[in-house]
Design a protein around this motif. Structure first.
Motif, mmCIF file in Angstrom:
data_model
loop_
_atom_site.group_PDB
_atom_site.id
_atom_site.type_symbol
_atom_site.label_atom_id
_atom_site.label_comp_id
_atom_site.label_asym_id
_atom_site.label_seq_id
_atom_site.Cartn_x
_atom_site.Cartn_y
_atom_site.Cartn_z
ATOM 1 N N MET A 1 0.832 -1.203 0.000
ATOM 2 C CA MET A 1 0.000 0.000 0.000
ATOM 3 C C MET A 1 0.870 1.258 0.000
ATOM 4 O O MET A 1 0.575 2.220 -0.712
ATOM 5 N N ASP A 2 1.940 1.252 0.773
ATOM 6 C CA ASP A 2 2.852 2.397 0.803
ATOM 7 C C ASP A 2 3.517 2.589 -0.556
ATOM 8 O O ASP A 2 3.634 3.709 -1.051
ATOM 9 N N ARG A 3 3.941 1.514 -1.183
ATOM 10 C CA ARG A 3 4.581 1.610 -2.498
ATOM 11 C C ARG A 3 3.606 2.113 -3.562
ATOM 12 O O ARG A 3 3.981 2.891 -4.436
ATOM 13 N N LEU A 4 2.364 1.650 -3.505
ATOM 14 C CA LEU A 4 1.359 2.131 -4.452
ATOM 15 C C LEU A 4 1.143 3.634 -4.294
ATOM 16 O O LEU A 4 0.983 4.356 -5.273
ATOM 17 N N ALA A 5 1.164 4.109 -3.059
ATOM 18 C CA ALA A 5 1.010 5.551 -2.807
ATOM 19 C C ALA A 5 2.214 6.317 -3.343
ATOM 20 O O ALA A 5 2.064 7.374 -3.969
ATOM 21 N N ARG A 6 3.405 5.794 -3.123
ATOM 22 C CA ARG A 6 4.619 6.472 -3.612
ATOM 23 C C ARG A 6 4.661 6.533 -5.136
ATOM 24 O O ARG A 6 5.208 7.479 -5.698
ATOM 25 N N GLN B 1 -3.273 8.665 -0.440
ATOM 26 C CA GLN B 1 -2.974 8.259 0.939
ATOM 27 C C GLN B 1 -3.234 9.452 1.858
ATOM 28 O O GLN B 1 -2.682 10.536 1.644
ATOM 29 N N HIS B 2 -4.096 9.237 2.866
ATOM 30 C CA HIS B 2 -4.389 10.287 3.851
ATOM 31 C C HIS B 2 -4.073 9.773 5.241
ATOM 32 O O HIS B 2 -4.433 8.655 5.589
ATOM 33 N N LYS B 3 -3.431 10.606 6.035
ATOM 34 C CA LYS B 3 -3.164 10.271 7.430
ATOM 35 C C LYS B 3 -4.465 10.422 8.211
ATOM 36 O O LYS B 3 -5.167 11.422 8.086
#
Length: 112
Positions: free
Chosen positions: A37-42, A48-50
């Motif tokens: 998920m982090d890689r897809l956001a990058r 991606q929202h905090k």
């Protein structure tokens, strides 16, 4: 991405929710889902929202739009002499439904 595309438009989910969905069909580690998920956001494929200590994710674009973008990218990487054979090969393997959709799209372009 399939989990995100299956959501209602504008709906966001946490890694925990994605993990829970994926875990129903296969054994997958939470940390693996978090990393993907982090890689897809990058890569700009997701938004991606905090949200407190967690992040919430949504697809940046539709499955169809992403597929079309990949197809355009592949065609643009080909030399001009390779584009036509690639398109012909695609059409030769297309189903009747795919060919009908292509005909409708071409007709709509001609009408413009």
């Amino acid at each position: 991405m399939d989990v995100l595309w299956d959501l209602e438009e504008g709906h966001e989910v946490t890694v925990r929710q994605v993990h829970a969905t994926l875990s129903q069909g296969r054994d997958v580690a939470y940390t693996t889902v978090m990393t993907v998920m982090d890689r897809l956001a990058r890569k700009g494929m997701t938004i991606q929202h905090k949200d407190g200590r967690a992040y919430r994710y949504a697809a940046r674009t539709t499955r169809a739009a992403m597929t079309a973008d990949l197809m355009r990218g592949t065609l643009s990487d080909l030399g001009s002499g390779d584009r036509e054979p690639a398109l012909v090969a695609f059409v030769e393997e297309a189903s009747a439904e795919d060919l009908a959709a292509l005909r409708r799209a071409l007709a709509a372009l001609d009408a413009d």
